[in-house]
Design an enzyme around this catalytic site. Structure first.
Site, PDB file in Angstrom:
ATOM      1  N   GLU A  11       0.863  -1.140  -0.029  1.00 13.64           N
ATOM      2  CA  GLU A  11       0.000   0.008  -0.036  1.00 13.64           C
ATOM      3  C   GLU A  11       0.835   1.315  -0.269  1.00 13.64           C
ATOM      4  O   GLU A  11       0.832   1.967   0.986  1.00 13.64           O
ATOM      5  CB  GLU A  11      -0.933   0.061   1.174  1.00 13.64           C
ATOM      6  N   GLU A  32      -4.573  -8.896   0.411  1.00 10.91           N
ATOM      7  CA  GLU A  32      -5.254  -8.709   1.909  1.00 10.91           C
ATOM      8  C   GLU A  32      -6.844  -8.278   1.534  1.00 10.91           C
ATOM      9  O   GLU A  32      -7.305  -7.289   0.630  1.00 10.91           O
ATOM     10  CB  GLU A  32      -4.749  -7.403   2.567  1.00 10.91           C
TER      11      GLU A  32
HETATM   12  C1  FCB Z   1      -4.165  -2.345   5.539  1.00  8.58           C
HETATM   13  C2  FCB Z   1      -2.591  -2.542   5.850  1.00  8.58           C
HETATM   14  C3  FCB Z   1      -2.616  -3.858   6.797  1.00  8.58           C
HETATM   15  C4  FCB Z   1      -3.757  -3.921   7.846  1.00  8.58           C
HETATM   16  C5  FCB Z   1      -5.076  -3.668   7.099  1.00  8.58           C
HETATM   17  C6  FCB Z   1      -6.323  -3.570   7.989  1.00  8.58           C
HETATM   18  O1  FCB Z   1      -4.274  -1.133   4.865  1.00  8.58           O
HETATM   19  O2  FCB Z   1      -1.909  -2.890   4.911  1.00  8.58           O
HETATM   20  O3  FCB Z   1      -1.259  -3.706   7.660  1.00  8.58           O
HETATM   21  O4  FCB Z   1      -3.515  -2.659   8.728  1.00  8.58           O
HETATM   22  O5  FCB Z   1      -5.009  -2.510   6.283  1.00  8.58           O
END
Ligand code: FCB
Length: 442
Positions: free
Chosen positions: A165, A348
């Site tokens: 990110e 994720e």
């Molecule tokens: C994302 C992050 C991760 C975690 C999730 C909930 O933005 O990459 O580290 O905090 O959110």
């Protein structure tokens, strides 16, 4: 209805170094911006820090055991730059490398493919003192660190990612200021965006030169947004927020340009040859997705945009994030159309809910439903032709959720922080069935 995932679909779980490792001052690790930030009063909820976190630095064996039992094919983790280079550059800390040697070897032994991410937000503090990501020199220094890592791990780790990110690194770290290092300066955000894109490019080039055949990408973040009204100001604010939060990195790295709303502002930062470095071929297109949001114009904000809370009654997670699997399906389709036919991985996705341990068990029905619905969106996207090849849940463990400390739990394994006991939640067993090849019932 029982539906199957595409053949060879990859199941995985993700974590990040600062969020789980702890051992912040052990074995020669240098301080990161998150150590400094979390130890600054008022920055993190309840004064929580990552000093101990999930103590994964000592409990990695147990955690690899949990992954093995989960039956996932891959584990995505990040390496802590300040463990490897305590001052960000220069002297290498052998003990830091040895920790990841142990981890990688244990994963391979358990037949779990390590996916190594080089940067999940824990910049060595020494480099923040040199200006942090707004300083263009960091692009080269990041590549030096990447070089050390690939020379050590390239024989065993095939899957690499440069950043997690990058949008949040730039925007929240240097604009919103609610993440380390906590600046609020629009020019710094823009500079950070460009340095990180360059850092990515230099690193990919070097990884490939050091070891042909690696599978390399970057981990973007997509949260679709819509303007609150059809007033011109809201539409403009939404487009700018989309450019900074969603497009600035993948557009640069895949398409070789900055999106229109920030193009003029970025232009003075671009030097001859930069696009040539930034636009490296990616082997996969990966992103994280959590939610969608609505945006309005805000005259007082650094970028004149503000996120609007969802209307009452909208289903949300414990983070207040809107639950909308159809938006997830649409993101996968939109990314495929915009960035082309690269193999797509969701690295994720997941949700925080108020988990409770009752009689030694955690019945997290809301998370199971969330995962079921979001995985349904993956099946729908695949049916629409999207080359989605894998899904990694965030997260294996409850962990240090940045500015919210330990208050928010995203794990499929519950962590009882005082004892460090791990308790697999119902969602862990649900995920395990899928990873073992069961169809999705919906
Ligand atoms: C994302 C992050 C991760 C975690 C999730 C909930 O933005 O990459 O580290 O905090 O959110």
């Amino acid at each position: 209805m029982a539906e199957y995932f595409p053949d060879g679909f990859l199941w995985g779980a993700s974590t990040a170094s600062y969020q789980i490792e702890g051992a912040a001052r052990e074995d020669g690790r240098g301080p990161s911006i998150w150590d400094i930030f979390s130890h600054t009063p008022g920055k993190v909820l309840n004064g929580d820090t990552g000093d101990v976190a999930c103590d994964h630095y000592h409990r990695w064996r147990e955690d690899v055991g949990l992954l093995k039992e989960l039956s996932v094919g891959a584990y995505r983790f990040s390496t802590a730059w300040p463990r490897i280079l305590p001052n960000g550059r220069g002297a290498v800390n052998e003990k830091g490398l040895e920790f990841y040697d142990r981890l990688v070897d244990a994963l391979l032994e358990a037949k779990i493919e390590p996916w190594l991410c080089l940067y999940h937000w824990d910049l060595p503090q020494a480099l923040e003192e040199k200006g942090g990501w707004p300083n263009r020199d960091l692009a080269r220094w990041f590549a030096d660190y990447a070089g050390i890592m690939v020379r050590r791990f390239g024989d065993r780790v095939r899957h690499w990612a440069t950043f997690n990110e990058p949008n949040n690194v730039a925007y929240r770290g240097y604009g919103e200021g609610d993440h380390a290092p906590g600046h609020r300066d629009r020019a710094k955000v823009m500079r950070a965006i460009h340095t990180i894109n360059l850092a990515h490019g230099h690193a990919v080039k070097l990884l490939r030169e050091e070891r042909p055949g690696l599978v390399i990408g970057d981990i973007f973040n997509f949260g679709p947004r819509a303007p609150l009204t059809d007033r011109e100001q809201d539409i403009g604010a939404c487009a700018l927020s989309d450019a900074i939060m969603n497009l600035a990195f993948p557009d640069a790295q895949v398409l070789g340009s900055y999106p229109e709303p920030i193009r003029d502002e970025m232009a003075p930062l671009i030097e001859d040859g930069d696009w040539h470095i930034i636009k490296q071929k990616l082997d996969y297109f990966a992103f994280n997705h959590y939610s969608r949001s609505r945006v309005r114009w805000d005259k007082d904000h650094l970028f004149h945009f503000a996120r609007v809370p969802p209307p009452p009654g909208t289903p949300v997670t414990e983070m207040g994030w809107i639950i909308d699997p159809a938006a997830f399906r649409q993101v996968m389709i939109d990314c495929w159309k915009r960035y082309g036919d690269l193999p797509m991985y969701i690295l994720e996705n997941g949700a925080a809910f108020r988990d409770q341990v009752i009689d030694g068990k955690v019945h997290d029905a809301e998370r199971v439903k969330f995962l079921r619905d979001y995985l349904g969106a993956v099946i729908d996207a695949a049916a629409a032709g999207v080359p989605v090849k894998g899904y990694f849940v965030w997260s294996l463990l409850d962990n240090f959720e940045w500015a919210l400390g330990y208050d928010k739990r995203f794990g499929i394994v519950y962590v009882d922080y005082p004892t460090q006991k791990r308790i697999p939640k119902d969602s862990y067993y649900f995920f395990r069935e899928l990873a073992r090849g069961a169809p999705l019932d919906r």
